[in-house]
Design a protein around this motif. Structure first.
Motif, short mmCIF file in Angstrom:
data_model
loop_
_atom_site.label_atom_id
_atom_site.label_comp_id
_atom_site.label_asym_id
_atom_site.label_seq_id
_atom_site.Cartn_x
_atom_site.Cartn_y
_atom_site.Cartn_z
N GLU A 1 0.83 -1.21 0.00
CA GLU A 1 0.00 0.00 0.00
C GLU A 1 0.86 1.26 0.00
OE1 GLU A 1 -2.46 -0.54 3.43
OE2 GLU A 1 -4.03 -1.60 2.30
N LYS A 2 1.94 1.19 0.76
CA LYS A 2 2.85 2.33 0.80
C LYS A 2 3.45 2.60 -0.58
CE LYS A 2 7.12 3.89 3.04
NZ LYS A 2 8.17 3.56 4.02
N ALA A 3 3.89 1.54 -1.24
CA ALA A 3 4.48 1.70 -2.57
C ALA A 3 3.45 2.24 -3.55
CB ALA A 3 5.01 0.34 -3.06
N TYR A 4 2.25 1.74 -3.47
CA TYR A 4 1.20 2.16 -4.41
C TYR A 4 0.85 3.64 -4.24
CZ TYR A 4 -3.06 1.77 -7.21
OH TYR A 4 -4.02 1.91 -8.16
N LYS A 5 0.62 4.05 -2.98
CA LYS A 5 0.14 5.41 -2.72
C LYS A 5 1.26 6.45 -2.72
CE LYS A 5 -3.73 3.76 0.14
NZ LYS A 5 -4.32 3.74 1.51
N GLU A 6 2.43 6.09 -2.20
CA GLU A 6 3.48 7.09 -1.98
C GLU A 6 4.55 7.11 -3.07
OE1 GLU A 6 5.09 6.87 1.95
OE2 GLU A 6 3.13 6.55 2.90
N TRP A 7 4.70 5.98 -3.81
CA TRP A 7 5.73 5.97 -4.84
C TRP A 7 5.16 5.98 -6.25
CZ3 TRP A 7 8.70 0.95 -2.99
CH2 TRP A 7 9.10 1.11 -1.65
N LEU A 8 4.34 4.96 -6.51
CA LEU A 8 3.97 4.68 -7.90
C LEU A 8 2.96 5.67 -8.47
CD1 LEU A 8 3.76 0.77 -7.62
CD2 LEU A 8 5.71 2.20 -8.26
N MET A 9 1.90 5.94 -7.72
CA MET A 9 0.88 6.86 -8.24
C MET A 9 1.41 8.29 -8.40
SD MET A 9 -1.25 4.67 -8.87
CE MET A 9 -2.53 5.73 -9.54
#
Length: 598
Positions: free
Chosen positions: A540-548
């Protein structure tokens, strides 16, 4: 008897304006001699001061107008001084008074001509013969320090160094204490000479060797602990002058091999071996013997001792004349012994990080690193050996290797250095290896180098030798490293296209980690609970804070660049960003897929 002398003194003072320098010096020297006859010690001090002022004035004139006439004046003045101090009838008090002041001032004339240099050297030698060795050691050291400020320290220091080499042998007691004071002064003078743009390496080595021979002669007369300390001091001196000599080389390294060969007998005399030098063990022994418990500051006078020790090994690799019979065995020992190899990495970093050495030295150093890392790494056979105490020095060595990759003058050297980087990393046990990689990425100042390092992280994750117990550590590091690039510590998304190389490598590493952790080693399914990369929190961290956030930045950057119609450079950047966008969307798909399974 006193009255005529005083009258003569007053009479001789008057014509000083028109008298030639040699005549004036002759008069002052005569007055110095006669002042002792009437018991005038204060007059002697005053006359010596007048003589120094006269010589300084002549030196200033020469510096401002180096004419043939002034050169002749200097020769005549120095000849008068030499004639005076060589007189067997000269009172000891007079020559002592002159010895305290003249070496410093006459050394300024050594660079006027070769004849002046000879005369200055003869005068200094006369003082050494006639005066107290202990006093002359202090006097010449002070004069050497003063010569560092002259326009040509090379010529000005030569007679003083020559005099010191004779003083060392003449000292009758407390040899070690006297040498301990003088050697740092000598090294400073030699270093100043090495920095001259037109330095002659042969001349520099001649001066250095003359001192080394004197120290060896002193040591050979001493049989007790003091003799051992003097020998250790000689070892440190020889190692330090190796660094100074190597830095002074402006041309091909091979041309100076015959000069370095002359240092070999001193290494043997001091009991130094090439293996002990390259591992740092010999230098540690020498420094411990010389520094003692309460004198660690003394080691600061040998700032290039580890550089010199490493260079001695490289010189030995360059030439059979410098090497000893055990060198081949030393290389084999480094290949088979991981601890000694790790120690060698820590020593060789001083060559690779030096900004003063020719690139040829660094090229030979890289080739040597490739030589000792041939074959299987210690990782597979020596996993139980603790590398933690060597990790800081290996990390520093890798930073130096990276500098070579970045600044190497040709592609061939860059490729060899990159291979050396991979081999050194593979030589570190897995737990410390990922710590080192993380530190290298964290401190990288180049996006391109960051990309290379992240690719190495991926390479190390894929190694079949990575044990299951190390995977959690690798997971954690992957998350930290990817976040470091995709969510920089200074805030905001990464700058594009400036950091596109690093961003691309970070996305590829994250994509690899997602696939790798899903499959597990050897195709076996791993428990999601045991994987940091696949944990719901980190996904979730990667999805919200990095990738999007990165998707938005990429879309805007591509749109802006596509607006520059017909700009070829913009089209190249768009193509590169589009490839990054492709990897980004694949990462987003993988993360969404993994989140659904939680």
């Amino acid at each position: 008897m006193a009255s005529p002398t005083i009258q003569s003194f007053e009479y001789e003072e008057m014509p000083t304006v028109t008298a030639s320098p040699s005549r004036r010096v002759q008069e002052l020297l005569a007055l110095c001699s006669s002042s002792i006859e009437i018991g005038g010690s204060q007059d002697l001090e005053s006359l010596v001061t007048d003589l120094v002022n006269c010589l300084n004035s002549l030196s200033e004139n020469v510096a401002s107008d180096a004419s043939d006439e002034l050169e002749n004046d200097v020769i005549q003045v120095l000849a008068e001084i030499l004639k005076f101090v060589s007189s067997p009838q000269l009172d000891q008090d007079v020559i002592d008074a002159l010895s305290f002041e003249l070496p410093k001032v006459i050394s300024k004339f050594a660079d006027v001509s070769s004849r002046c240099l000879e005369l200055v050297e003869e005068i200094v030698d006369r003082f050494v013969e006639a005066c107290s060795p202990r006093d002359m050691l202090s006097i010449l050291c002070e004069a050497l320090d003063a010569a560092r400020c002259f326009l040509s320290p090379s010529s000005c220091s030569t007679p003083l160094l020559h005099g010191l080499s004779k003083v060392f042998i003449s000292v009758q007691r407390r040899h070690y204490e006297q040498l301990k004071v003088a050697v740092p002064v000598v090294l400073n003078a030699l270093k100043d000479i090495s920095l001259e743009t037109d330095v002659q390496v042969e001349h520099l080595l001649d001066e250095a060797l003359r001192i080394a021979i004197s120290i060896r002669d002193v040591s050979s007369k001493l049989k007790n602990e003091e003799g051992t300390k003097v020998r250790c001091l000689l070892g440190l001196y020889v190692i330090q002058i190796t660094a100074i000599l190597s830095v002074s080389i402006r041309d091909k390294v091979a041309s100076c091999v015959p000069l370095v060969v002359q240092l070999k007998p001193f290494l043997i005399y001091c009991g130094l071996t090439h293996l002990g030098l390259i591992t740092g063990n010999d230098t540690e022994k020498l420094m411990s013997a010389v520094a003692g418990d309460d004198d660690d500051d003394f080691i600061s006078f040998f700032p290039d001792i580890k550089l010199g020790a490493s260079l001695l090994f490289i010189w030995a690799k360059l030439s059979p004349e410098v090497a000893d019979a055990a060198l081949r065995n030393d290389v084999d020992e480094l290949r088979s012994n991981p601890v000694k190899r790790w120690q060698a990495y820590g020593m060789l970093k001083y060559i690779l990080s030096s900004g003063d050495l020719l690139w040829e030295f660094k090229r030979h150093t890289i080739e040597f690193l490739l030589d000792i890392t041939k074959g299987p790494s210690s990782q597979s056979n020596d996993e139980q050996i603790d590398c933690s105490q060597y990790t800081p020095s290996i990390y520093a060595a890798l930073q130096a290797v990276i500098l070579v990759i970045v600044y190497a003058p040709d592609a061939g050297l860059r490729m060899k250095t990159f291979e050396a980087l991979k081999r050194i990393l593979s030589d570190i046990p897995a737990p410390q290896r990922f710590d080192v990689l993380r530190a290298l990425v964290t401190n990288s100042q180049s996006p391109s180098m960051t990309a290379i390092l992240l690719d190495l992280v991926k390479y190390n994750m894929s190694r079949s030798s990575l044990e299951a117990t190390d995977c959690a550590t690798a997971d954690t590091h992957v998350i930290e490293l990817v976040e470091l690039v995709l969510k920089p510590p200074q805030g905001g998304p990464p700058l594009l296209p400036d950091q596109s190389d690093a961003v691309s490598a970070a996305l590829n590493l994250y994509r690899f980690a997602l696939i790798y952790e899903s499959r597990g080693e050897a195709g076996k399914e791993r428990s999601r609970e045991g994987s940091e990369v696949l944990s719901k929190k980190n996904l979730e961290k990667a999805y919200k804070e990095w990738l999007m956030p990165l998707r938005n930045v990429l879309s805007c950057s591509i749109a802006n660049l596509e607006g520059d119609h017909g700009d070829e450079s913009s089209l190249e950047v768009v193509c590169h960003l589009s490839r990054i966008e492709s990897v980004l969307y694949r990462c987003i798909e993988l993360v969404e897929e993994k989140l659904k399974s939680h």
